[in-house]
Design a protein around this motif. Structure first.
Motif, PDB file in Angstrom:
ATOM      1  N   VAL A 131       7.153  12.395   7.699  1.00  0.00           N
ATOM      2  CA  VAL A 131       6.749  11.284   6.547  1.00  0.00           C
ATOM      3  C   VAL A 131       6.636  11.022   5.340  1.00  0.00           C
ATOM      4  O   VAL A 131       7.096  12.317   4.964  1.00  0.00           O
ATOM      5  CB  VAL A 131       5.079  11.180   6.553  1.00  0.00           C
ATOM      6  CG1 VAL A 131       4.341   9.656   5.850  1.00  0.00           C
ATOM      7  CG2 VAL A 131       4.599  10.297   7.891  1.00  0.00           C
ATOM      8  N   GLN A 160       6.273   4.684   2.427  1.00  0.00           N
ATOM      9  CA  GLN A 160       5.598   3.954   1.292  1.00  0.00           C
ATOM     10  C   GLN A 160       6.811   4.647   0.612  1.00  0.00           C
ATOM     11  O   GLN A 160       6.754   4.904  -0.304  1.00  0.00           O
ATOM     12  CB  GLN A 160       4.415   5.653   1.491  1.00  0.00           C
ATOM     13  CG  GLN A 160       3.162   4.961   1.971  1.00  0.00           C
ATOM     14  CD  GLN A 160       2.976   6.007   2.068  1.00  0.00           C
ATOM     15  OE1 GLN A 160       2.546   7.466   1.058  1.00  0.00           O
ATOM     16  NE2 GLN A 160       1.095   5.889   3.007  1.00  0.00           N
ATOM     17  N   TYR A 183       3.266  -3.829   3.477  1.00  0.00           N
ATOM     18  CA  TYR A 183       2.007  -4.802   3.255  1.00  0.00           C
ATOM     19  C   TYR A 183       2.039  -4.604   1.564  1.00  0.00           C
ATOM     20  O   TYR A 183       3.131  -3.888   0.854  1.00  0.00           O
ATOM     21  CB  TYR A 183       0.935  -3.233   3.582  1.00  0.00           C
ATOM     22  CG  TYR A 183      -0.140  -3.255   3.332  1.00  0.00           C
ATOM     23  CD1 TYR A 183      -0.764  -4.157   4.109  1.00  0.00           C
ATOM     24  CD2 TYR A 183      -0.915  -3.268   2.692  1.00  0.00           C
ATOM     25  CE1 TYR A 183      -2.250  -4.199   4.257  1.00  0.00           C
ATOM     26  CE2 TYR A 183      -2.233  -2.766   1.677  1.00  0.00           C
ATOM     27  CZ  TYR A 183      -2.898  -3.917   2.662  1.00  0.00           C
ATOM     28  OH  TYR A 183      -3.772  -3.971   2.376  1.00  0.00           O
TER      29      TYR A 183
HETATM   30  C1  LIG Z   1       2.960   6.320   5.351  1.00  0.00           C
HETATM   31  C2  LIG Z   1       2.466   4.851   6.310  1.00  0.00           C
HETATM   32  N1  LIG Z   1       2.762   4.513   7.763  1.00  0.00           N
HETATM   33  C3  LIG Z   1       2.564   3.427   8.464  1.00  0.00           C
HETATM   34  C4  LIG Z   1       2.042   2.474   7.763  1.00  0.00           C
HETATM   35  C5  LIG Z   1       1.957   1.238   8.164  1.00  0.00           C
HETATM   36  O1  LIG Z   1       1.987   0.448   7.379  1.00  0.00           O
HETATM   37  P1  LIG Z   1       1.467  -1.524   7.879  1.00  0.00           P
HETATM   38  O2  LIG Z   1       0.173  -1.207   7.234  1.00  0.00           O
HETATM   39  O3  LIG Z   1       2.789  -2.251   8.020  1.00  0.00           O
HETATM   40  O4  LIG Z   1       1.058  -1.521   9.097  1.00  0.00           O
HETATM   41  C6  LIG Z   1       1.491   2.441   6.483  1.00  0.00           C
HETATM   42  C7  LIG Z   1       1.237   1.277   5.564  1.00  0.00           C
HETATM   43  O5  LIG Z   1       0.211   0.792   6.062  1.00  0.00           O
HETATM   44  C8  LIG Z   1       1.824   3.513   5.877  1.00  0.00           C
HETATM   45  O6  LIG Z   1       1.491   3.329   4.666  1.00  0.00           O
END
Ligand SMILES: Cc1ncc(COP(=O)(O)O)c(C=O)c1O
Length: 368
Positions: A131, A160, A183
């Motif tokens: 990540v 992110q 998002y």
């Molecule tokens: C590190 C990380 N992975 C996955 C997601 C999932 O994205 P979403 O909220 O669009 O489903 C997010 C954000 O919300 C995130 O910050």
């Protein structure tokens, strides 16, 4: 005057002419699902990331889960994930029936620790999901080397990190595939939910494209059991407007981070995010670490400054995963959950606001 953690209404107000033009284009055309805006955005975002393919989907969680599914990761497989992350990284693995195996993070970068990965690999390991936390690229050279040695799939969680670079290459082009979230609060955010898979792998992209649209490659022909997870035309149009500004926005975020660091140098018991020479952090979040986190958050709130905690309880300590993952102890992750604090960070933050936040941090920590 208060300084909000993220003044979303003001950000949208400032972009209103471009957003209105995007809406107008879509409403005038009348094509609302899988049309020219999604197609154009997919081409533009793939090119931006330096990758061949982009598949727009409903959100970031789906992007990660569909990418894993398209790679054939499923029941019986293990996927290595960092302990310190938003729970969606882990949920994507669980969603396809695989087991998330949490590995601890590096205390300096808060990103996946390559030393922990090697120790967590078993014959069932199918993939590693680094990540790029808070906008800071994970140590991909070491991660890719381990993956190559063991024949593992590398899926970047780039939710992110839109535009972040690692040794000159953008997030989205650093593993076999990447999942992005759009998002609204993200560096590249829609006006609702949205996400995308980015990859150089034509087969994986084609399988993801089919899965997101009822498992269908042609109307009323369904080759696999798929789902409905598509990026809307309207969101794609908004994202195209915001993509044009992304590099400028990220440059401003980086300048704000430099300024924050200058103003907060040498404060006792405060760890600031490090600027690494090999990476271009895009500061989705500006996260400091202090053992006096609760006092700092309360002191800033009393001074009208908004903060948030990303994240107060790691996935392996959530009830959702109590019976579903091996019992692990992740000491760095667990310490971070009690000590991280996100300060206001958005491209329109003024120099005066940066100074106010920094001097409030100094004042609060000096008084404890
Ligand atoms: C590190 C990380 N992975 C996955 C997601 C999932 O994205 P979403 O909220 O669009 O489903 C997010 C954000 O919300 C995130 O910050």
């Amino acid at each position: 005057m208060t300084i909000e953690f993220l003044p979303m209404a003001a950000l949208l107000r400032e972009m209103r002419p471009e957003l209105d033009a995007a809406y107008d284009r879509v409403a005038t055309r009348g094509r609302l699902i899988l049309g020219p805006e999604v197609e154009a955005f997919e081409a533009e975002f793939a090119a931006y990331c330096g990758a061949r393919h982009c598949v727009g989907v409903g959100n970031g969680l789906d992007a990660l889960a569909i990418a894993l599914r398209a790679q054939g990761v499923g029941p019986g497989d293990e996927v290595i994930v960092p302990g310190h992350t938003f729970i969606a990284s882990w949920l994507a693995v669980a969603e396809v029936g695989a087991l998330p195996v949490g590995v601890d993070v590096e205390p300096a970068s808060f990103n996946l620790d390559p030393a922990g990965i090697a120790a967590a690999i078993t014959p069932r390991t199918a993939a590693i999901m680094p990540v790029h936390l808070y906008g800071n690229p994970a140590p991909m050279e070491a991660i890719n080397a381990i993956a190559a040695r063991h024949g593992l799939f590398v899926l970047e969680d780039a939710a992110q990190a839109h535009g972040a670079r690692y040794r000159g290459r953008r997030a989205g082009s650093l593993g076999h595939a990447a999942g992005f979230s759009f998002y609204p609060t993200k560096n590249l955010g829609a006006l609702g939910d949205g996400g995308a898979i980015v990859t150089d792998d034509a087969g994986l992209a084609a399988r993801a494209r089919r899965y997101r649209n009822y498992g269908s490659s042609g109307k009323y022909e369904h080759e696999i059991v798929g789902a409905n997870s598509r990026l809307d035309e309207l969101q794609a149009a908004f994202l195209r407007a915001r993509l044009v500004r992304l590099d400028d926005d990220n440059a401003r975020r980086r300048a704000i981070a430099t300024s924050y660091r200058d103003h907060m140098q040498g404060i006792d018991a405060l760890q600031l995010p490090k600027a690494e020479p090999a990476t271009e952090h895009v500061y989705h979040l500006f996260v400091v670490r202090t053992p006096r986190r609760e006092a700092l958050a309360a002191g800033l709130e009393a001074r009208g400054i908004g903060t948030m905690v990303h994240y107060p309880r790691p996935p392996h300590r959530q009830r959702a995963f109590a019976d579903r993952t091996p019992r692990v102890s992740l000491p760095v992750t667990e310490a971070l959950a009690g000590e991280v604090l996100s300060l206001p960070m958005w491209p329109g933050l003024t120099d005066g606001q940066i100074e106010r936040v920094a001097s409030a941090v100094r004042e609060v920590l000096a008084s404890h």
